[in-house]
Design a protein around this motif. Structure first.
Motif, mmCIF file in Angstrom:
data_model
loop_
_atom_site.group_PDB
_atom_site.id
_atom_site.type_symbol
_atom_site.label_atom_id
_atom_site.label_comp_id
_atom_site.label_asym_id
_atom_site.label_seq_id
_atom_site.Cartn_x
_atom_site.Cartn_y
_atom_site.Cartn_z
ATOM 1 N N PRO A 18 0.820 -1.216 0.000
ATOM 2 C CA PRO A 18 0.000 0.000 0.000
ATOM 3 C C PRO A 18 0.848 1.258 0.000
ATOM 4 C CG PRO A 18 0.102 -0.920 2.208
ATOM 5 C CD PRO A 18 0.838 -1.884 1.305
ATOM 6 N N ASP A 19 0.192 2.381 -0.001
ATOM 7 C CA ASP A 19 0.861 3.676 0.036
ATOM 8 C C ASP A 19 1.668 3.815 1.325
ATOM 9 O OD1 ASP A 19 1.002 6.546 -1.100
ATOM 10 O OD2 ASP A 19 0.388 6.843 0.981
ATOM 11 N N ALA A 24 2.473 3.726 7.392
ATOM 12 C CA ALA A 24 2.720 4.449 8.644
ATOM 13 C C ALA A 24 1.559 4.266 9.617
ATOM 14 C CB ALA A 24 2.950 5.932 8.364
ATOM 15 N N VAL A 25 0.341 4.337 9.109
ATOM 16 C CA VAL A 25 -0.837 4.173 9.973
ATOM 17 C C VAL A 25 -0.939 2.737 10.470
ATOM 18 C CG1 VAL A 25 -3.357 4.236 10.050
ATOM 19 C CG2 VAL A 25 -2.096 6.077 8.902
ATOM 20 N N GLN A 396 12.119 0.311 4.736
ATOM 21 C CA GLN A 396 11.296 1.196 5.560
ATOM 22 C C GLN A 396 11.000 2.449 4.743
ATOM 23 O OE1 GLN A 396 9.602 3.493 7.147
ATOM 24 N NE2 GLN A 396 9.280 2.064 8.818
ATOM 25 N N PRO A 397 9.734 2.729 4.406
ATOM 26 C CA PRO A 397 9.402 3.841 3.505
ATOM 27 C C PRO A 397 9.802 5.224 4.012
ATOM 28 C CG PRO A 397 7.528 2.357 3.801
ATOM 29 C CD PRO A 397 8.548 1.957 4.820
ATOM 30 N N LEU A 409 7.731 9.045 -7.999
ATOM 31 C CA LEU A 409 7.363 7.633 -7.984
ATOM 32 C C LEU A 409 6.675 7.262 -6.680
ATOM 33 C CD1 LEU A 409 10.387 5.674 -9.558
ATOM 34 C CD2 LEU A 409 8.283 6.461 -10.656
ATOM 35 N N HIS A 410 6.046 6.083 -6.682
ATOM 36 C CA HIS A 410 5.396 5.537 -5.493
ATOM 37 C C HIS A 410 6.348 4.548 -4.840
ATOM 38 C CE1 HIS A 410 2.479 3.305 -3.049
ATOM 39 N NE2 HIS A 410 1.652 4.326 -3.228
ATOM 40 N N ILE A 411 6.220 4.354 -3.545
ATOM 41 C CA ILE A 411 7.090 3.436 -2.822
ATOM 42 C C ILE A 411 7.055 2.031 -3.423
ATOM 43 C CG2 ILE A 411 5.282 2.895 -1.118
ATOM 44 C CD1 ILE A 411 9.071 3.046 -0.489
#
Length: 437
Positions: A18-19, A24-25, A396-397, A409-411
């Motif tokens: 996921p994003d 983080a959440v 770790q993002p 870009l996205h992770i």
């Protein structure tokens, strides 16, 4: 074969990861749940820890925001863009693109991790523009992956902390000079082995088909139109280079003076340096301000997510989860394996608490006394924590957000490659720790 594996892992990651904000959440909720299980009688304490810790990173968040903005604005100066383009032009094949990007980023990480955040991101974008045969997600992974080397660099948070007089563990381990940590021959060997082998692994992961080249993002900015004549006093002030040059010179004098009196390179100094150079090199304050506006959208993920990780670190400490992870691994270690278990535990803790300084504050007071009881050199304990912290930065993002913000870009686009690199780094570093420390 590695290219095929990397392609499969990358496709799986892009499908299911996921994003970064969702991650983080989810990590926040995970830490809360485990914290409640271990401390069922103190749920309010956990909530209070999260709320109080949520704002701890405010200064750091603003530093990172300014680092990205001032770096991007400086990179927009014509002479700087030309210089970056000249170096990026050397990467005229995909293999050269991956290796050169890694080397430039690794050099920047060795000097200062904050500097590397901007240098790597801007350079990889310039390389991507000029080499459409290179797979851009892998190119970005090549720019980000040297993050594992920063712990042996000149801005190593743990290495510099334990070398500081009266640091918080000085009564336990003493003051340890950098000659025994970041300049220790064992540390330099680990650095060299990773520096040489990581770009080889990156090149072997390069896809043979379905290559995704760099795509230029068009920036649409509505600039203010002024109906007055171009020679009005207001417009003259906006367009004159004098104000920016004078202000920038003041900033440069401050930076030079700080180095003369012995100050080390840090985020604040880098920000003032980038800001001052940008003011001097842009042709006017109006141009500088417009470049700042165009860059500001890239910082939104940092502003949103950094406070959540600050809260996670606070809950991790107050719940005892961090101590449980550390105690569990070190309890089965002996003198010969203690540094390896320290490295592994640091890697696990870093996924939940991605901050070198914050992690050392959490792990150091537990790890150092336990290791010293077994006769382990405290300098190697400190570096084992540092290597572990840097190791899982790959997956770790948190630390990838700045570079992803700049390149667009996205992770999930880079994490498959970073995951395989993390396996390689973990295996190699574990073996070297066993024989060198």
């Amino acid at each position: 074969m590695l290219s095929s594996i990397a392609d499969r892992v990358s496709r799986v990651v892009q499908r299911y990861l996921p994003d970064a904000f969702v991650i983080a959440v989810l990590l926040t909720l995970f830490v809360f749940i485990v914290g409640f299980i271990t401390n069922p009688e103190e749920p309010i304490t956990l909530v209070k820890s999260f709320g109080d810790g949520f704002w701890v990173y405010l200064t750091f968040t603003m530093q990172m925001v300014l680092l990205l903005l001032t770096g991007m604005v400086l990179a927009a100066v014509p002479v700087v863009k030309k210089g970056l383009a000249s170096v990026a032009g050397l990467a005229n094949t995909p293999t050269k693109a991956y290796v050169l990007t890694f080397v430039v980023s690794a050099f920047a990480y060795y000097i200062n991790w904050g500097l590397a955040v901007v240098v790597g991101a801007i350079f990889v974008r310039e390389v991507g523009k000029r080499n459409q045969q290179a797979h851009f997600p892998l190119l970005v992974a090549a720019a980000y992956s040297p993050t594992v080397l920063y712990t042996a660099g000149l801005s190593s948070s743990i290495g510099l902390t334990v070398a500081t007089k009266d640091h918080f563990l000085a009564d336990v381990m003493g003051v340890i000079p950098t000659s025994e940590t970041i300049f220790n021959p064992s540390t330099l060997i680990i650095f060299a082995v990773l520096f040489v082998t990581m770009p080889i692994v990156i090149c072997l992961m390069a896809p043979k088909k379905n290559i995704k080249p760099y795509e230029e993002k068009e920036v649409s900015l509505k600039r203010e139109t002024v109906s007055q004549e171009a020679d009005t006093p207001a417009l003259k002030l906006e367009q004159t280079p004098v104000l920016g040059i004078v202000t920038g010179i003041v900033g440069l004098i401050y930076v030079i003076n700080e180095f003369v009196i012995g100050r080390d390179l840090d985020l604040n100094i880098i920000n003032i340096l980038f800001l001052s150079l940008g003011l001097i090199l842009h042709r006017s304050l109006g141009q500088f301000g417009n470049a700042f506006k165009e860059a500001v959208g890239s910082t939104s993920p940092i502003i949103l997510q950094f406070p959540f990780y600050a809260g996670i670190i606070a809950v991790l400490s107050s719940s005892g989860l961090g101590q449980t992870i550390i105690d569990g691994m070190t309890s089965i270690a002996n003198k010969e394996t203690f540094d390896v278990f320290t490295y592994w535990s640091a890697g696990v803790v870093n996924i939940l608490a991605p901050s070198g300084g914050g992690q050392w504050a959490l792990q150091g007071p537990l790890q150092v006394p336990a290791g010293m009881k077994l006769g382990v050199d405290p300098s190697t304990i400190a570096m084992a924590v540092g290597w572990g912290d840097a190791w899982t930065n790959l997956i770790q993002p948190f630390w990838a957000l700045p570079i992803l913000s700049i390149v667009g870009l996205h992770i999930r686009h880079i994490m498959g490659y970073c995951f395989l690199l993390a396996i390689w780094v973990g295996v190699i570093t574990t073996i070297l720790l066993l024989f060198l420390y």
